[in-house]
Design a protein around this motif. Structure first.
Motif, PDB file in Angstrom:
ATOM      1  N   ASN A   1       1.063  -1.301  -0.631  1.00 54.34           N
ATOM      2  CA  ASN A   1       0.172   0.004  -0.313  1.00 54.34           C
ATOM      3  C   ASN A   1       0.989   1.636  -0.250  1.00 54.34           C
ATOM      4  O   ASN A   1       0.877   2.500  -0.465  1.00 54.34           O
ATOM      5  CB  ASN A   1      -0.980  -0.037   1.171  1.00 54.34           C
ATOM      6  CG  ASN A   1      -1.475   1.363   1.885  1.00 54.34           C
ATOM      7  OD1 ASN A   1      -2.494   1.903   0.821  1.00 54.34           O
ATOM      8  ND2 ASN A   1      -1.038   1.897   2.331  1.00 54.34           N
ATOM      9  N   SER A   2       2.094   1.293   0.267  1.00 54.00           N
ATOM     10  CA  SER A   2       2.930   2.413   1.106  1.00 54.00           C
ATOM     11  C   SER A   2       2.854   3.362  -0.523  1.00 54.00           C
ATOM     12  O   SER A   2       3.294   2.201  -1.736  1.00 54.00           O
ATOM     13  CB  SER A   2       4.831   2.265   1.095  1.00 54.00           C
ATOM     14  OG  SER A   2       4.150   1.944   2.531  1.00 54.00           O
ATOM     15  N   GLY A   3       3.328   4.392  -1.037  1.00 55.63           N
ATOM     16  CA  GLY A   3       2.934   5.496  -2.131  1.00 55.63           C
ATOM     17  C   GLY A   3       3.457   6.513  -1.523  1.00 55.63           C
ATOM     18  O   GLY A   3       2.949   7.198  -0.876  1.00 55.63           O
ATOM     19  N   VAL A   4       3.567   7.208  -2.797  1.00 58.72           N
ATOM     20  CA  VAL A   4       3.939   8.893  -2.705  1.00 58.72           C
ATOM     21  C   VAL A   4       3.689   9.489  -4.019  1.00 58.72           C
ATOM     22  O   VAL A   4       3.897   8.600  -4.938  1.00 58.72           O
ATOM     23  CB  VAL A   4       5.599   8.848  -2.570  1.00 58.72           C
ATOM     24  CG1 VAL A   4       5.704   8.983  -1.200  1.00 58.72           C
ATOM     25  CG2 VAL A   4       6.450   8.469  -3.268  1.00 58.72           C
ATOM     26  N   SER A   5       3.224  10.715  -4.189  1.00 64.27           N
ATOM     27  CA  SER A   5       2.926  11.841  -4.864  1.00 64.27           C
ATOM     28  C   SER A   5       3.775  12.486  -4.739  1.00 64.27           C
ATOM     29  O   SER A   5       4.118  13.292  -3.981  1.00 64.27           O
ATOM     30  CB  SER A   5       1.323  11.202  -5.043  1.00 64.27           C
ATOM     31  OG  SER A   5       0.620  11.985  -4.184  1.00 64.27           O
ATOM     32  N   SER A   6       3.868  13.471  -6.338  1.00 58.91           N
ATOM     33  CA  SER A   6       4.002  15.323  -6.109  1.00 58.91           C
ATOM     34  C   SER A   6       3.395  15.995  -7.510  1.00 58.91           C
ATOM     35  O   SER A   6       2.194  14.711  -7.804  1.00 58.91           O
ATOM     36  CB  SER A   6       5.289  14.849  -6.879  1.00 58.91           C
ATOM     37  OG  SER A   6       4.771  14.239  -7.477  1.00 58.91           O
TER      38      SER A   6
ATOM     39  N   ASN B   1      10.500   4.270  -7.511  1.00 59.40           N
ATOM     40  CA  ASN B   1      11.140   3.660  -6.524  1.00 59.40           C
ATOM     41  C   ASN B   1       9.969   3.142  -5.412  1.00 59.40           C
ATOM     42  O   ASN B   1      10.542   1.619  -4.503  1.00 59.40           O
ATOM     43  CB  ASN B   1      12.591   3.806  -6.019  1.00 59.40           C
ATOM     44  CG  ASN B   1      13.870   3.281  -4.848  1.00 59.40           C
ATOM     45  OD1 ASN B   1      12.941   2.022  -4.904  1.00 59.40           O
ATOM     46  ND2 ASN B   1      14.456   4.059  -4.514  1.00 59.40           N
ATOM     47  N   THR B   2      10.061   4.158  -5.111  1.00 63.03           N
ATOM     48  CA  THR B   2       8.540   3.328  -4.067  1.00 63.03           C
ATOM     49  C   THR B   2       7.201   3.192  -4.553  1.00 63.03           C
ATOM     50  O   THR B   2       7.175   2.232  -4.640  1.00 63.03           O
ATOM     51  CB  THR B   2       8.308   5.015  -2.746  1.00 63.03           C
ATOM     52  OG1 THR B   2       8.757   5.772  -2.748  1.00 63.03           O
ATOM     53  CG2 THR B   2       7.147   4.748  -1.969  1.00 63.03           C
TER      54      THR B   2
END
Ligand SMILES: NC(=O)c1ccc[n+]([C@@H]2O[C@H](COP(=O)([O-])OP(=O)(O)OC[C@H]3O[C@@H](n4cnc5c(N)ncnc54)[C@H](OP(=O)(O)O)[C@@H]3O)[C@@H](O)[C@H]2O)c1
Length: 246
Positions: free
Chosen positions: A87-92, A109-110
């Motif tokens: 479930n981990s995730g990042v956005s911008s 990478n994430t």
């Protein structure tokens, strides 16, 4: 009659469990009797996960050794993990022409390599008895929006990764599916929810006329982890209030 949605004594590992969607899914599994291991990138997150009644661990998914080490630890203790939820995730919010190499690398990478490494470590430790994987992708793996080019690419990658692993590992009794949220009210969307005009416009464009709440993903996660979905693999389940059905 057997309750397929009872997870009593089932072992669930979920990444990014300290807040947002991961926190709600963790609660859903705990309420149904599961032994839940939840991760975050920092100790503060592990502490929050422990306080919620799960087993909190620090495991930065961008560190290639972190998830394999944790999966080994859990298997040593419980012999198996019944379901892995990436479930981990990042956005911008970055215009495509402004992306710098380090930001591209962090998102990919994430969101992609991190998911792949977890799946790989899980497969290696469970190839004899099989397993169940849920990868949290996004509707942005299907449709594009401005300022999210690399995020969209990463989530499209998660959907394709899910399909490819489902096919490659089907004969090992693995099921691999992707959960695709629409717009959910979490820290990730706070850049938008903090702007009332934008929020009203976006909400009006969603057929169910509201943003999703993290709890809206819980039923789908339980279904995908349970034997109720035992003949489902390589699929995407979209939970978006009708957003991309239009
Ligand atoms: N919110 C939405 O509208 C939406 C829509 C579609 C898909 N999604 C997807 O749903 C998932 C959860 O998102 P959310 O909305 O709940 O976001 P969030 O509230 O920002 O939570 C992100 C989670 O990812 C974890 N994480 C980030 N980088 C990590 C790393 N390097 N190692 C380990 N954990 C890391 C964070 O843990 P730490 O706090 O410890 O770093 C946190 O628990 C993400 O994959 C996201 O892309 C969200």
């Amino acid at each position: 009659m057997q309750d397929v949605f009872s997870f009593k004594d089932k072992v669930i590992l979920i990444t990014g469990a300290g807040r947002g969607i991961g926190k709600a899914i963790t609660k859903g599994f705990l309420e149904r009797g599961a032994i839940v291991y939840g991760t975050g990138s920092k100790q503060e997150s592990a502490d929050l996960i422990n306080a919620a009644g799960a087993n909190g661990r620090v495991a930065d998914v961008t560190d290639p050794a972190a998830m394999p080490t944790l999966i080994d630890e859990i298997v040593q203790k419980h012999t198996r993990i019944d379901c892995l939820i990436n479930n981990s995730g990042v956005s911008s919010d970055t215009p495509a022409s402004f992306f710098k190499e380090d930001e591209i690398e962090k998102i990919l990478n994430t969101n992609v390599k991190g998911v792949f490494r977890s799946c790989q470590a899980y497969f290696k430790t469970h190839r004899k008895h099989g397993g169940t994987i849920i990868n949290v992708a996004s509707v942005l793996g299907f449709v594009g929006i401005p300022l999210a080019s690399i995020y969209c690419a990463s989530k499209g990658g998660v959907i394709q990764l899910t399909k490819a692993l489902a096919i490659e590992w089907a004969s090992y009794n693995f099921r691999v599916n992707a959960l695709c949220p629409g717009l959910i009210d979490t820290d990730m969307t706070s850049r938008m929810t903090g702007k009332p005009d934008l929020l009203n416009k976006v909400t009006a464009s969603i057929p169910l006329k509201r943003l999703g709440q993290p709890e809206d993903l819980v039923g789908a996660a339980l279904f995908m982890a349970s034997s109720a979905s035992s003949y489902m693999t390589g699929q995407t389940l979209v939970i978006d209030g009708g957003m991309i059905a239009q």
